[in-house]
Design a protein around this motif. Sequence first.
Motif, PDB file in Angstrom:
ATOM      1  N   ALA A   1      15.914  26.207  -4.861  1.00  0.00           N
ATOM      2  CA  ALA A   1      15.879  25.992  -3.058  1.00  0.00           C
ATOM      3  C   ALA A   1      15.130  26.832  -2.868  1.00  0.00           C
ATOM      4  N   ASP A   2      14.926  28.442  -3.757  1.00  0.00           N
ATOM      5  CA  ASP A   2      14.262  29.654  -2.921  1.00  0.00           C
ATOM      6  C   ASP A   2      12.385  28.940  -3.199  1.00  0.00           C
ATOM      7  N   CYS A   3      12.227  28.699  -4.457  1.00  0.00           N
ATOM      8  CA  CYS A   3      11.025  28.215  -4.999  1.00  0.00           C
ATOM      9  C   CYS A   3      10.088  26.981  -4.047  1.00  0.00           C
ATOM     10  N   LEU A   4      11.610  25.958  -4.130  1.00  0.00           N
ATOM     11  CA  LEU A   4      11.178  23.913  -3.252  1.00  0.00           C
ATOM     12  C   LEU A   4      10.599  25.298  -1.223  1.00  0.00           C
ATOM     13  N   ASN A   5      11.610  25.875  -1.407  1.00  0.00           N
ATOM     14  CA  ASN A   5      11.452  26.997   0.238  1.00  0.00           C
ATOM     15  C   ASN A   5       9.863  26.979   0.354  1.00  0.00           C
ATOM     16  N   ALA A   6       8.895  27.270  -1.386  1.00  0.00           N
ATOM     17  CA  ALA A   6       7.610  28.070  -1.006  1.00  0.00           C
ATOM     18  C   ALA A   6       6.776  26.867  -1.092  1.00  0.00           C
ATOM     19  N   LEU A   7       7.633  25.625  -1.452  1.00  0.00           N
ATOM     20  CA  LEU A   7       6.339  24.743  -1.718  1.00  0.00           C
ATOM     21  C   LEU A   7       6.429  24.278  -0.462  1.00  0.00           C
ATOM     22  N   TRP A   8       7.897  23.450   0.401  1.00  0.00           N
ATOM     23  CA  TRP A   8       7.370  22.920   1.390  1.00  0.00           C
ATOM     24  C   TRP A   8       6.253  23.981   2.944  1.00  0.00           C
ATOM     25  N   ARG A   9       6.128  25.442   2.841  1.00  0.00           N
ATOM     26  CA  ARG A   9       5.943  26.290   3.435  1.00  0.00           C
ATOM     27  C   ARG A   9       4.455  25.703   3.199  1.00  0.00           C
TER      28      ARG A   9
ATOM     29  N   LEU B   1       0.453  16.725  -6.169  1.00  0.00           N
ATOM     30  CA  LEU B   1       1.595  17.666  -7.029  1.00  0.00           C
ATOM     31  C   LEU B   1       1.636  19.073  -6.517  1.00  0.00           C
ATOM     32  N   TYR B   2       2.591  19.867  -5.687  1.00  0.00           N
ATOM     33  CA  TYR B   2       3.022  20.752  -5.492  1.00  0.00           C
ATOM     34  C   TYR B   2       3.769  21.710  -6.519  1.00  0.00           C
ATOM     35  N   VAL B   3       3.465  22.430  -7.072  1.00  0.00           N
ATOM     36  CA  VAL B   3       3.453  23.463  -8.437  1.00  0.00           C
ATOM     37  C   VAL B   3       4.279  25.062  -7.776  1.00  0.00           C
ATOM     38  N   GLY B   4       5.489  25.064  -7.454  1.00  0.00           N
ATOM     39  CA  GLY B   4       5.789  26.614  -7.589  1.00  0.00           C
ATOM     40  C   GLY B   4       5.869  27.747  -8.270  1.00  0.00           C
ATOM     41  N   THR B   5       5.353  27.914  -8.477  1.00  0.00           N
ATOM     42  CA  THR B   5       5.607  29.519  -9.169  1.00  0.00           C
ATOM     43  C   THR B   5       5.816  30.725  -8.502  1.00  0.00           C
ATOM     44  N   TYR B   6       5.946  32.311  -9.696  1.00  0.00           N
ATOM     45  CA  TYR B   6       6.097  33.235  -9.234  1.00  0.00           C
ATOM     46  C   TYR B   6       5.401  34.365  -9.962  1.00  0.00           C
ATOM     47  N   PRO B   7       4.669  35.616  -8.740  1.00  0.00           N
ATOM     48  CA  PRO B   7       4.033  36.419  -9.542  1.00  0.00           C
ATOM     49  C   PRO B   7       3.868  36.838 -10.397  1.00  0.00           C
TER      50      PRO B   7
ATOM     51  N   PRO C   1       0.597  -1.085   0.194  1.00  0.00           N
ATOM     52  CA  PRO C   1      -0.506   0.260  -0.074  1.00  0.00           C
ATOM     53  C   PRO C   1       0.882   1.086  -0.248  1.00  0.00           C
ATOM     54  N   LEU C   2       0.124   2.536  -0.753  1.00  0.00           N
ATOM     55  CA  LEU C   2       1.200   3.424  -1.021  1.00  0.00           C
ATOM     56  C   LEU C   2       0.796   4.227   0.105  1.00  0.00           C
ATOM     57  N   PRO C   3       1.558   5.140   1.149  1.00  0.00           N
ATOM     58  CA  PRO C   3       1.805   5.680   2.062  1.00  0.00           C
ATOM     59  C   PRO C   3       1.773   7.375   0.812  1.00  0.00           C
ATOM     60  N   PRO C   4       0.662   8.794   1.712  1.00  0.00           N
ATOM     61  CA  PRO C   4       0.789  10.070   1.177  1.00  0.00           C
ATOM     62  C   PRO C   4       2.167   9.964   1.028  1.00  0.00           C
ATOM     63  N   MET C   5       1.946  10.993  -0.253  1.00  0.00           N
ATOM     64  CA  MET C   5       3.540  11.164  -0.867  1.00  0.00           C
ATOM     65  C   MET C   5       3.526  12.522  -1.077  1.00  0.00           C
ATOM     66  N   ALA C   6       3.751  14.007  -1.205  1.00  0.00           N
ATOM     67  CA  ALA C   6       4.320  15.322  -2.194  1.00  0.00           C
ATOM     68  C   ALA C   6       4.643  15.256  -3.010  1.00  0.00           C
ATOM     69  N   VAL C   7       4.529  15.674  -4.491  1.00  0.00           N
ATOM     70  CA  VAL C   7       5.367  15.789  -5.517  1.00  0.00           C
ATOM     71  C   VAL C   7       5.957  18.015  -5.058  1.00  0.00           C
ATOM     72  N   PHE C   8       7.095  17.696  -5.026  1.00  0.00           N
ATOM     73  CA  PHE C   8       7.907  19.384  -5.239  1.00  0.00           C
ATOM     74  C   PHE C   8       8.483  19.367  -7.148  1.00  0.00           C
ATOM     75  N   ILE C   9       7.256  20.105  -6.957  1.00  0.00           N
ATOM     76  CA  ILE C   9       7.906  20.955  -8.776  1.00  0.00           C
ATOM     77  C   ILE C   9       7.597  22.284  -9.155  1.00  0.00           C
ATOM     78  N   PRO C  10       9.051  22.804  -8.513  1.00  0.00           N
ATOM     79  CA  PRO C  10       9.301  24.595  -9.305  1.00  0.00           C
ATOM     80  C   PRO C  10       9.491  24.745 -10.367  1.00  0.00           C
TER      81      PRO C  10
END
Length: 458
Positions: A134-142, A95-101, A60-69
């Motif tokens: 890395a800065d974009c990935l940190n936004a996804l972490w938050r 799927l967490y997708v990090g973008t910029y304003p 069985p698969l546990p819940p996972m998060a995919v970070f995509i800057p």
Amino acid sequence: MTTGLTVLDVIDAVAREAMLFAAIGFLIGGLDDLLVDLAYGYAQLRRRLRGELPRPLDAPLPPMAVFIPAWDEAAVIGAMLRATLARFGAAPYRLYVGTYPNDRATIAAVAEVADADPRVRLVIGPTPGPTTKADCLNALWRALLRDEAAGEPCTAVILHDAEDLVHPGELALYAAWLRDHDAVQLPVCPLPDARSPLIAGHYLDEFAESHGKSLVVRELVGAALPFAGVGCAIRRDMLGRIADLRAGQPFDAASLTEDYELGLTVSALGGRSRFVRARAEDGSLIAVRAYFPATLPAAVRQKARWLTGIALAGWDRVGWQRGGSLREHWMRMRDRRATLAIPVLAIAYFALLAWGASLAGHVLAASTLPMPEGAVALLLAVNAAMLAWRVALRIAFSWAAAGPLQAALAVPRVLVANLVALLAARRALTLYWPMLGGAAARWDKTDHRFPTGAGDGS
């Protein structure tokens, strides 16, 4: 006539000294590579004798998060997200997708997919881009922390880029290995590009050998495993430990190669990482596939970022592991040896030009070209043999990864790889010099494309 002979004598001396310097440098590098080859041979022999069984991938698969800057990725991000959703299926992931304003086109492309599937999270960072990945990935972490606080747990974070073609068996493999490891790295397999068989193709050769041999040897000797930034999964609790040490941000926003450094950090904290080459039931290698830069300027830009982040700024940032083993120092030396190997390569090409000028001069002067003798001749013969061995290995790994056509192209691509490395070194110095004065690192990305027809998961 005397003046001509004097000039020719100078050319001969320059050619001889440049050749000798380069030959000694090649000998040192060749012996280093040969030692890795021997270690790889031992690892393969040990694996066959032990008969290591593959892990079952049906748990069985546990819940996972995919970070995509994603900075300036409107051309590919929509197709990539749809393909990923189709290939991963109904497993518990987000799927967490990090973008910029200031990147409205990418925001719109992600929002279109997010509106149709709640597993896609559009995250718009607070700072106009580009910053660093890395800065974009940190936004996804938050964003992940906010979801966890709302009752959506996560056991692992997976890293991917906006151009990646994922494998359907990826999540199951992570789940199988993360039960007793803190991080897992999959192979990266550049896709053959008919538009650019030489420039894009040289990545295929390099990754075939690096992810077919070099990472295997790192594991064998017990050195820290650097991550590739894509196709890697890190346990949520390990990322939390790293975040606690970095004021709540697990990815170092000042780094150009946060993936490489993250792997070293996991090891420094006592974490267990594993590089896994495994095949699915259909026989396909579970790996990340993507197109790599197809033009010379794009390839130089990407390689310069890697060189700056690992061999130059990375050396300043992570140094040599205090109290680390000789094997760990050996692997870090190999990571940074481009700082010496590229000048040696440049001098070698200069020596070739000098010998060409010497030959032309002796032909015009009707004199005899001086030839290497004794120990110098032996040194050149040994280097020639090791070069032949290196090319043969590259052919073998490229053949295993992509078939005979790519193996044949691996030979001329050796020269292409050298050209890209030389130009990237020059660009890396222009990137690194301002950083010495305190300039902030910036995301120096390349344009991407996604495989045609894969946007629906086909």
